[in-house]
Design an enzyme around this catalytic site. Structure first.
Site, PDB file in Angstrom:
ATOM      1  N   LYS A  36      44.195 -94.950  54.248  1.00  0.00           N
ATOM      2  CA  LYS A  36      43.541 -95.856  55.205  1.00  0.00           C
ATOM      3  C   LYS A  36      42.044 -95.558  55.183  1.00  0.00           C
ATOM      4  O   LYS A  36      41.594 -94.574  55.764  1.00  0.00           O
ATOM      5  CB  LYS A  36      44.121 -95.634  56.604  1.00  0.00           C
ATOM      6  CG  LYS A  36      44.085 -96.857  57.497  1.00  0.00           C
ATOM      7  CD  LYS A  36      42.695 -97.267  57.945  1.00  0.00           C
ATOM      8  CE  LYS A  36      42.208 -96.438  59.114  1.00  0.00           C
ATOM      9  NZ  LYS A  36      40.840 -96.850  59.534  1.00  0.00           N
ATOM     10  N   GLY A  50      37.876 -86.641  59.922  1.00  0.00           N
ATOM     11  CA  GLY A  50      37.195 -87.420  60.942  1.00  0.00           C
ATOM     12  C   GLY A  50      36.808 -86.542  62.111  1.00  0.00           C
ATOM     13  O   GLY A  50      36.592 -85.342  61.951  1.00  0.00           O
ATOM     14  N   THR A  90      36.849 -84.387  65.648  1.00  0.00           N
ATOM     15  CA  THR A  90      37.748 -83.408  66.256  1.00  0.00           C
ATOM     16  C   THR A  90      38.586 -84.052  67.355  1.00  0.00           C
ATOM     17  O   THR A  90      39.769 -83.757  67.511  1.00  0.00           O
ATOM     18  CB  THR A  90      36.934 -82.217  66.795  1.00  0.00           C
ATOM     19  OG1 THR A  90      36.391 -81.498  65.678  1.00  0.00           O
ATOM     20  CG2 THR A  90      37.788 -81.269  67.610  1.00  0.00           C
ATOM     21  N   GLU A 138      40.534 -82.188  58.623  1.00  0.00           N
ATOM     22  CA  GLU A 138      39.179 -81.772  58.277  1.00  0.00           C
ATOM     23  C   GLU A 138      38.275 -82.482  59.271  1.00  0.00           C
ATOM     24  O   GLU A 138      38.082 -83.693  59.172  1.00  0.00           O
ATOM     25  CB  GLU A 138      38.885 -82.150  56.822  1.00  0.00           C
ATOM     26  CG  GLU A 138      37.810 -81.293  56.195  1.00  0.00           C
ATOM     27  CD  GLU A 138      36.442 -81.864  56.411  1.00  0.00           C
ATOM     28  OE1 GLU A 138      35.852 -81.569  57.467  1.00  0.00           O
ATOM     29  OE2 GLU A 138      35.970 -82.608  55.549  1.00  0.00           O
ATOM     30  N   CYS A 159      29.962 -83.850  57.788  1.00  0.00           N
ATOM     31  CA  CYS A 159      30.656 -83.004  58.765  1.00  0.00           C
ATOM     32  C   CYS A 159      30.163 -81.556  58.706  1.00  0.00           C
ATOM     33  O   CYS A 159      30.193 -80.853  59.694  1.00  0.00           O
ATOM     34  CB  CYS A 159      32.153 -83.072  58.547  1.00  0.00           C
ATOM     35  SG  CYS A 159      32.618 -82.843  56.836  1.00  0.00           S
ATOM     36  N   GLU A 171      28.327 -82.510  67.946  1.00  0.00           N
ATOM     37  CA  GLU A 171      28.057 -83.028  66.608  1.00  0.00           C
ATOM     38  C   GLU A 171      27.377 -84.389  66.749  1.00  0.00           C
ATOM     39  O   GLU A 171      27.927 -85.318  67.342  1.00  0.00           O
ATOM     40  CB  GLU A 171      29.365 -83.176  65.832  1.00  0.00           C
ATOM     41  CG  GLU A 171      29.153 -83.690  64.431  1.00  0.00           C
ATOM     42  CD  GLU A 171      30.434 -83.714  63.604  1.00  0.00           C
ATOM     43  OE1 GLU A 171      31.466 -84.170  64.126  1.00  0.00           O
ATOM     44  OE2 GLU A 171      30.390 -83.283  62.444  1.00  0.00           O
TER      45      GLU A 171
END
Lengths: 280, 505
Positions: free
Chosen positions: B210, B262, B264, B284, B318, B416
């Protein structure tokens, strides 16, 4: 000659190298008679144990692999000296066999301490002028939830790979047969294992397991003997801080082939990859 | 990683340090007035794209589509099918049907398919690079030199593993996991497709991929490539869509494993969703990675490392080195040099080969970044906006910038941001640097800069991060495992360790 009245014993928790009673004051008799009691640990005891495990972990991880191996071997020696007491505490039909097996398993993992980094780590051939290598590091504090049976071999099998890998742990012992784990705690406390590396609680799984899964200072879970519902609750709670969860199912704990290899240590390691340029 | 991977020192020439640093006259157009050098190749783009299921492209069952937008121009590039539960059902079924034959194929034969895919990516590299840049906004220099070559290399590397898996797992016989549901982000669309599909296929699994809502085009081209090379139908299926499409995949009972890259927040939701199932999971997730500069570092190289660390791919990375820790004695020097370097970065048309910083991937992401810039200012940090690039009139843009006077408790030091925004802090001792670097729920990556060998390895061993770059930053390679500690997720991608996620032992 009059019959001597025996001294009853209350088996206590092992937290940070000390043997406290549960802060809740709860004790439960074992079996029918007034022979022995075990403590019934609370959420607060769990928190204290996690604190002790956290405090002990960096020094344990920082000890040389050789020393960790020596200390695990020493644990085997201490257990050997308590063979009869451990066997007497077990209800299994082959109690002395279980004790022997448990000792041998500790020795197996003692030997891994200075070898698993070679088997599980590696140098990576990247396309460029870099030294690049991957090394295993301990995950940190591990919550260990033991199966009811085998109460000693199950506990040893779940704990040994965790501490061989440099993590510390908080153990919830068998709910139905907690005495052998308590005797083991006494061996642990005299085995040169630094205080707090292994902490042992006795109590009720349904009461404490959810607190294991939601505690944010626990980095990973190693469990066995859970039913489906308990597994789901554990994993849901673990999602909160992304604990690494390993649940052993349908396992013959006496099967060395199934229970003894570096892939039992691996779930409690973090792989760290390090790059450095190579140049003059 | 902003330039060719020839190693250190960075190939970007930096001015020799002067006794007194004067700010560049950034207003002087003459100094930096390169002519535009736009990439002229234009890949063919259809007005609409279907889902790739069982070897065929077809519209979604509902007929729903969504636009994909060029973030540098705000123009709609084309329409892409929006998959829902029915489409995910079909895709998972196709993957299930393909599984027995694919997993039974001898490793040597599976390998040939992966080799073919790698070659076709190389052969179609120009087209893929331009498409990646148009769809996602990243500079053509990065998509051309990094994303696409690394994607090809990833398939090439994993092709070789297909018939060698038993050597990767001492004493065990690895078997495939089954059908893998793989959900990827918008920051490295083709590269993340490769990171997910290559190891899954190498280990004998089939997959439903996806792609991210805003960047589906190169993944769909990869579907074309799978078709071109004769990959058996259903081994790779690609279902485009938004969050609900991903959720349908996560919750599908026919999926044996979920791999997600993607945020957290979403990662935790997925972990909860699969808690009561037998699905395997690797995640991840996000990061707030520290980059630590000691006074005994080569400062010029460190400046390049800082720039590569946080401004690569507009900071949509990331593992971006978004928390900079500078030893107090060199803080003033580092800040001054960083300002000079930042002023020289060119922000603008991602298709221009001279562009350093491209477009922000979406309007929504730009809003997020602006929210953080505002938070940084209102919480008392000082924003350094020294880049004065002329921005195009349309599109989403954010000039690279950094904050000083940042306190560890401030939002910009904890969250982030996923944009070209750096938080600069100082430290005095190595112990302080380590404890502050580790003071984060994340643990994806870290950077350390010092010319002292014993110090650098001690600090590397004490940092809680899955990837540690010493005297370099943002380097990637198919042979090098990537992944995080703590709330940056679990599992590794790439290298021998990345295979673990796709086998049962």
């Amino acid at each position: 000659m009059t019959d001597r009245l025996s001294v009853t014993k209350t088996y206590k928790l092992l937290i940070g190298g000390k043997f406290p009673r549960s802060e809740s004051g709860r004790v439960t008799p074992v079996g029918d008679g007034p022979g022995a009691y075990v403590c019934h640990a609370s959420r607060k005891d769990l928190r204290d144990a996690v604190e002790a495990a956290r405090a002990a972990q960096p020094a344990w991880a920082g000890a040389t692999s050789f020393l960790r191996g020596q200390i695990l071997y020493r644990l085997g020696e201490m257990m050997e000296g308590k063979r009869d007491e451990l066997a007497a505490a077990l209800t299994a039909s082959d109690a002395s066999g279980e004790v022997a097996h448990s000792i041998d398993r500790v020795l197996h993992y003692a030997g891994w301490c200075d070898k698993y980094p070679q088997v599980l780590g590696c140098a990576n051939p990247v396309s460029g002028p870099y030294h690049n290598f991957t090394v295993p590091e301990p995950v940190g504090v591990v919550g260990v939830i033991c199966p009811d049976e085998p109460s000693l071999l199950g506990l040893v099998s779940l704990v040994a790979p965790v501490i061989a890998g440099g993590s510390s742990c908080v153990v919830l012992a068998s709910e139905t047969s907690p005495i052998a784990p308590c005797v083991l705690a006494e061996a642990l406390a005299t085995s040169d294992l630094p205080a707090g590396v292994v902490n042992i609680l006795t109590g009720f799984r349904d009461e404490l397991a959810p607190h294991f899964s939601s505690h944010s200072e626990i980095d990973a879970i190693h469990a066995g003997g859970l039913n489906e519902d308990q597994s789901r609750v554990l994993r849901e709670g673990a999602a909160e801080n992304l604990k690494r969860v390993t649940i052993r199912e349908d396992l013959d704990w006496t099967d060395d082939g199934a229970c003894e290899d570096p892939w039992w240590i691996e779930p409690f390691l973090e792989m760290k990859t390090i790059w450095h340029p190579s140049a003059t | 990683m902003t330039t060719a991977t020839r190693g250190e020192p960075s190939p970007i020439p930096t001015p020799r340090p002067q006794a007194v640093l004067t700010p560049l006259d950034t207003g002087s157009e003459a100094l930096w007035a390169y002519d535009p050098a736009p990439e002229r190749i234009r890949p063919e783009i259809s007005p609409t794209y279907g889902l790739f299921i069982a070897g065929r492209f077809a519209p979604s069952a509902s007929g729903a589509t969504m636009p994909t937008i060029n973030p540098a121009t705000d123009e709609t590039i084309c329409q892409v099918a929006q998959g829902d539960q029915a489409d995910v059902d079909r895709a998972v079924q196709a993957a299930r049907d393909a599984l027995p034959a694919w997993s039974a194929l001898p490793g040597k034969e599976r390998a040939k398919y992966l080799f073919r895919i790698a070659r076709r990516i190389q052969e179609r590299a120009r087209e893929l690079a331009v498409l990646e840049t148009i769809d996602g906004g990243k500079p053509i220099r990065e998509s051309r030199d990094i994303d696409i070559p690394l994607a090809a290399a990833h398939f090439f590397y994993h092709a070789g593993w297909c018939d060698k898996l038993r050597y990767a797992f001492a004493g065990r016989e690895p078997t495939p996991v089954g059908v893998c549901g793989q959900i990827i982000p918008w920051n490295f669309p083709l590269l993340m497709s490769a990171w997910k599909l290559a190891p899954a296929l190498a280990c004998g699994n089939t997959a439903v991929l996806k792609p991210a809502e805003t960047t589906p085009l190169t993944a769909l081209r990869l579907g074309e490539i799978c078709k071109e090379v004769g990959l058996p139908d259903g081994v790779v299926n690609i279902v485009t869509g938004a969050g609900e499409t991903g959720a349908a995949l996560v919750n599908h009972p026919g999926v044996d494993k979920i791999a997600f890259t993607g945020s957290t927040e979403v990662g935790k939701r997925i972990a909860k969703a699969v808690a009561g199932t037998r699905k395997k999971l690797t995640l991840e997730l996000g990061g707030k990675s520290p980059n630590i500069i000691f006074e005994d570092a080569s400062i010029d190289q460190a400046i390049e490392g800082i720039v590569q660390g946080i401004y690569f791919n507009q900071g949509h990375v990331c593992c971006a080195g978004s928390r900079l820790f500078v030893q107090e004695s060199v803080l003033g020097d580092v800040v001054a040099r960083l300002e000079r370097r930042l002023a020289s970065l060119r922000v603008g048309d991602p298709l221009d080969k001279n562009t350093d910083v491209g477009a922000i991937n979406s309007k929504a992401q730009l809003e997020t970044i602006e929210h953080y810039l505002q938070a940084g200012r209102s919480e008392g940090a000082t924003l350094h906006e020294v880049n004065t690039s002329t921005l195009p009139s349309a599109g989403s843009w954010c000039r690279p910038c950094f904050f000083t006077g940042v306190q560890p408790s401030q939002t910009i030091a904890r969250d982030e941001i996923f944009g070209p925004v750096l938080a600069v802090m100082s430290f005095r001792t190595p112990d302080e640097a380590i404890s502050r670097a580790n003071n984060s729920p994340y643990g994806l990556a870290a950077g350390v800069w010092t010319d002292k060998g014993s110090k650098i390895f001690e600090i590397a061993s004490r940092l809680k991060a899955g990837v540690v770059w010493l005297n370099t930053y943002n380097k990637f390679d198919p042979a090098s495992p990537f992944g995080g500690f703590k709330e940056s997720g679990f599992g590794r991608e790439g290298g021998m360790h990345g295979l673990r996620a796709y086998v049962n032992l």
